[in-house]
Design an enzyme around this catalytic site. Sequence first.
Site, PDB file in Angstrom:
ATOM      1  N   ARG A  22       0.822  -1.210   0.000  1.00 43.66           N
ATOM      2  CA  ARG A  22       0.000   0.000   0.000  1.00 43.66           C
ATOM      3  C   ARG A  22       0.860   1.266   0.000  1.00 43.66           C
ATOM      4  NH1 ARG A  22      -3.914  -2.207   4.043  1.00 43.66           N
ATOM      5  NH2 ARG A  22      -5.145  -3.366   2.562  1.00 43.66           N
ATOM      6  N   GLU A  72       5.090 -19.446   0.677  1.00 47.46           N
ATOM      7  CA  GLU A  72       4.161 -20.134   1.589  1.00 47.46           C
ATOM      8  C   GLU A  72       4.184 -21.612   1.214  1.00 47.46           C
ATOM      9  OE1 GLU A  72       2.078 -19.839   4.346  1.00 47.46           O
ATOM     10  OE2 GLU A  72       1.828 -21.969   3.849  1.00 47.46           O
ATOM     11  N   CYS A 104      -8.682 -19.427  12.998  1.00 50.46           N
ATOM     12  CA  CYS A 104      -9.623 -19.216  14.104  1.00 50.46           C
ATOM     13  C   CYS A 104     -11.011 -19.753  13.765  1.00 50.46           C
ATOM     14  CB  CYS A 104      -9.726 -17.725  14.431  1.00 50.46           C
ATOM     15  SG  CYS A 104      -8.143 -16.897  14.519  1.00 50.46           S
ATOM     16  N   ARG A 153      -2.569  -7.632  -6.685  1.00 55.43           N
ATOM     17  CA  ARG A 153      -2.138  -6.417  -5.977  1.00 55.43           C
ATOM     18  C   ARG A 153      -0.627  -6.255  -5.989  1.00 55.43           C
ATOM     19  NH1 ARG A 153      -6.291  -4.977  -1.668  1.00 55.43           N
ATOM     20  NH2 ARG A 153      -8.144  -5.914  -2.533  1.00 55.43           N
ATOM     21  N   ASP A 165       2.892 -15.632  15.414  1.00 53.93           N
ATOM     22  CA  ASP A 165       3.098 -16.716  16.381  1.00 53.93           C
ATOM     23  C   ASP A 165       4.561 -17.101  16.581  1.00 53.93           C
ATOM     24  OD1 ASP A 165       0.380 -16.803  16.642  1.00 53.93           O
ATOM     25  OD2 ASP A 165       0.130 -18.860  15.897  1.00 53.93           O
ATOM     26  N   ASN A 205      -1.983 -10.148  13.134  1.00 53.64           N
ATOM     27  CA  ASN A 205      -2.414  -9.139  12.158  1.00 53.64           C
ATOM     28  C   ASN A 205      -1.815  -7.772  12.491  1.00 53.64           C
ATOM     29  OD1 ASN A 205      -4.406 -10.141  10.056  1.00 53.64           O
ATOM     30  ND2 ASN A 205      -5.072 -11.185  11.908  1.00 53.64           N
ATOM     31  N   TYR A 225     -25.899   1.527  29.566  1.00 52.79           N
ATOM     32  CA  TYR A 225     -26.916   0.715  30.252  1.00 52.79           C
ATOM     33  C   TYR A 225     -28.282   0.877  29.602  1.00 52.79           C
ATOM     34  CZ  TYR A 225     -30.885  -0.091  33.271  1.00 52.79           C
ATOM     35  OH  TYR A 225     -32.106  -0.479  33.724  1.00 52.79           O
TER      36      TYR A 225
HETATM   37  C1  FAD Z   1      -8.140 -23.918  15.641  1.00 55.73           C
HETATM   38  C2  FAD Z   1      -7.580 -22.556  15.915  1.00 55.73           C
HETATM   39  C3  FAD Z   1      -8.405 -21.557  16.411  1.00 55.73           C
HETATM   40  C4  FAD Z   1      -7.891 -20.292  16.663  1.00 55.73           C
HETATM   41  N1  FAD Z   1      -8.730 -19.330  17.164  1.00 55.73           N
HETATM   42  C5  FAD Z   1      -8.251 -18.083  17.403  1.00 55.73           C
HETATM   43  C6  FAD Z   1      -9.091 -17.077  17.894  1.00 55.73           C
HETATM   44  O1  FAD Z   1     -10.297 -17.301  18.087  1.00 55.73           O
HETATM   45  N2  FAD Z   1      -8.581 -15.834  18.123  1.00 55.73           N
HETATM   46  C7  FAD Z   1      -7.245 -15.558  17.893  1.00 55.73           C
HETATM   47  O2  FAD Z   1      -6.815 -14.407  18.102  1.00 55.73           O
HETATM   48  N3  FAD Z   1      -6.409 -16.512  17.426  1.00 55.73           N
HETATM   49  C8  FAD Z   1      -6.879 -17.762  17.175  1.00 55.73           C
HETATM   50  N4  FAD Z   1      -6.045 -18.729  16.684  1.00 55.73           N
HETATM   51  C9  FAD Z   1      -4.607 -18.423  16.502  1.00 55.73           C
HETATM   52  C10 FAD Z   1      -4.343 -17.776  15.146  1.00 55.73           C
HETATM   53  O3  FAD Z   1      -4.848 -18.577  14.130  1.00 55.73           O
HETATM   54  C11 FAD Z   1      -2.846 -17.609  14.975  1.00 55.73           C
HETATM   55  O4  FAD Z   1      -2.359 -16.856  16.056  1.00 55.73           O
HETATM   56  C12 FAD Z   1      -2.497 -16.895  13.690  1.00 55.73           C
HETATM   57  O5  FAD Z   1      -2.881 -17.662  12.588  1.00 55.73           O
HETATM   58  C13 FAD Z   1      -0.999 -16.646  13.622  1.00 55.73           C
HETATM   59  O6  FAD Z   1      -0.687 -16.051  12.413  1.00 55.73           O
HETATM   60  P1  FAD Z   1       0.784 -16.194  11.830  1.00 55.73           P
HETATM   61  O7  FAD Z   1       0.771 -15.497  10.510  1.00 55.73           O
HETATM   62  O8  FAD Z   1       1.773 -15.804  12.838  1.00 55.73           O
HETATM   63  O9  FAD Z   1       1.006 -17.759  11.643  1.00 55.73           O
HETATM   64  P2  FAD Z   1       0.195 -18.816  10.770  1.00 55.73           P
HETATM   65  O10 FAD Z   1      -1.200 -18.414  10.596  1.00 55.73           O
HETATM   66  O11 FAD Z   1       0.488 -20.136  11.393  1.00 55.73           O
HETATM   67  O12 FAD Z   1       0.933 -18.725   9.369  1.00 55.73           O
HETATM   68  C14 FAD Z   1       2.254 -19.132   9.220  1.00 55.73           C
HETATM   69  C15 FAD Z   1       2.397 -19.615   7.796  1.00 55.73           C
HETATM   70  O13 FAD Z   1       3.780 -19.856   7.534  1.00 55.73           O
HETATM   71  C16 FAD Z   1       3.905 -20.985   6.725  1.00 55.73           C
HETATM   72  N5  FAD Z   1       5.264 -21.477   6.907  1.00 55.73           N
HETATM   73  C17 FAD Z   1       5.840 -21.921   8.048  1.00 55.73           C
HETATM   74  N6  FAD Z   1       7.135 -22.244   7.836  1.00 55.73           N
HETATM   75  C18 FAD Z   1       7.374 -21.990   6.544  1.00 55.73           C
HETATM   76  C19 FAD Z   1       8.520 -22.121   5.723  1.00 55.73           C
HETATM   77  N7  FAD Z   1       9.684 -22.580   6.201  1.00 55.73           N
HETATM   78  N8  FAD Z   1       8.431 -21.776   4.413  1.00 55.73           N
HETATM   79  C20 FAD Z   1       7.246 -21.320   3.892  1.00 55.73           C
HETATM   80  N9  FAD Z   1       6.118 -21.185   4.619  1.00 55.73           N
HETATM   81  C21 FAD Z   1       6.198 -21.509   5.930  1.00 55.73           C
HETATM   82  C22 FAD Z   1       2.820 -21.931   7.232  1.00 55.73           C
HETATM   83  O14 FAD Z   1       2.446 -22.865   6.238  1.00 55.73           O
HETATM   84  C23 FAD Z   1       1.683 -20.945   7.570  1.00 55.73           C
HETATM   85  O15 FAD Z   1       0.748 -20.795   6.509  1.00 55.73           O
HETATM   86  C24 FAD Z   1      -6.529 -20.013  16.401  1.00 55.73           C
HETATM   87  C25 FAD Z   1      -5.695 -21.019  15.894  1.00 55.73           C
HETATM   88  C26 FAD Z   1      -6.206 -22.277  15.649  1.00 55.73           C
HETATM   89  C27 FAD Z   1      -5.283 -23.339  15.107  1.00 55.73           C
END
Ligand code: FAD
Length: 455
Positions: free
Chosen positions: A24, A37, A47, A74, A286, A308, A429
Amino acid sequence: MGNERLVVIGGDAAGMSAASQARRRRGADDLEIVVVERGRWSSYSACGIPYLVSGAVDGFDALIARSPEEHRKRGIDLRMGVEAEGIDRDRREITVRDLASGRTDRIGFDHLVLAMGAVPIRPPLPGIDAPGVHGVQNLEDARVLIDYLRPDQRRAVVIGGGYIGVEMAEALIRHGLEVTVVDRSAQPMSTLDPDMGALVHEAMEGMGIDVVTETEVVAIEVVDGRASAVLTADGRYPADVVVLGLGVRPNTALARDAGLPLGASGGLSTDLRMRVTADGIWAGGDCVEVLDLVSGRRRHVALGTHANKHGRVIGTNIGGDYATFPGVVGTAVSKVCDLEIGRTGLREKDAAASGFEFVTATIESTGRAGYYPGARSMTVKMIAERITGRVLGVQIVGRDGAAKRIDTAAVALTHRMTAEDMTSLDLGYAPPFSPVWDPILVAARKAAQKVAEGR
Ligand SMILES: Cc1cc2nc3c(=O)[nH]c(=O)nc-3n(C[C@H](O)[C@H](O)[C@H](O)COP(=O)(O)OP(=O)(O)OC[C@H]3O[C@@H](n4cnc5c(N)ncnc54)[C@H](O)[C@@H]3O)c2cc1C
């Protein structure tokens, strides 16, 4: 081709937010953006998985915020099915492998964003890799689980009673399965104090979910090549399907191998702008640890809401603007059937471990005026520092709008308010929305009174 190249590892919440924000702010002629990815999906909502499995959400597409094609339109070169295998900090390039062809390649970077997410905990128990044992970490896991579910299956066991475990228990109940949740802790939802976890336990039992606590899983029994039961130190729990909800740890093997700094929690250490190094390596989501604004300690908290925000901060900075991520207070909400759970800040044991002296106040109230149709009860627990009255933590368990009330407490914690300060908050309220004294205010009043008595 841009003057600089941004390379992102991981194409979900943190990674794609960073890429999108940077795009952006800087056009393709200024900044080339490549995202690798390894999976089949990008920008998806993990989630939503429990609600996809339960059937409340219809179809995988609903969980995809933006498809790879939309990102490419994009101006983001998103390469799916490509795994990063190494980071060469001296040559400023990463090594990648195309998982379909096996071909390896190198991609140079000016900026590198590490957004590899987390690794689900999967203890090396006998039988854990048998068909019928399912993780729920990503959409592929969800697809495999949904394909595995059959109308003739009767029993499911969920290992782990954290928020993913209880959300999955609801999902499986909705499939008509008899569900047992097995957890080693004293109560499910160990992100709550045990007294509040006990309320979740009791409510889940009331929904027909069998909750077995303080027990260690020792093996998965496998019959005819499929999981047939979960064996614990104390018993055998028959299972046609087993779901793992044992938490996650930061996915930092690549970063560790590259000699990047990891904190005590195992997550990558960053500064306020989400920089790992001053020369253009960033990290979010994460795979990082964050500052806990209440305890002052650094922690690993794996939540999409943070991922995010981290991505946005990183993309804003790479885009040439200034943004910081100050830290978290530890707010989370979830539900099991109609029971809502919210928490923020420190539990009693966290407060004690941080050296705080504190009082606790627990109250019961309703989500709307007691006389208004549909009023249901909720329990609010507040932890406040002795003497100063600073609010250190709040937990809510109940029905009818209980969970999102935690947001008021999250704001109070962020701004280091005292229980006394909270008693005069001008909260809305009207009888359909709350009693004249909102449950949060009632808890604050009681906590403030205890603080005053202890002075
Ligand atoms: C069932 C479930 C329910 C959830 N509910 C909630 C909720 O209600 N509220 C909330 O705030 N959070 C929730 N979470 C947590 C949330 O989904 C994660 O915190 C969030 O997705 C983290 O985002 P991220 O981009 O850090 O990692 P991810 O979403 O895990 O993305 C990381 C990406 O990196 C890719 N990757 C990893 N290593 C490599 C590599 N070496 N080369 C290329 N690609 C790679 C993976 O394939 C993945 O797609 C939930 C999680 C789960 C599993």
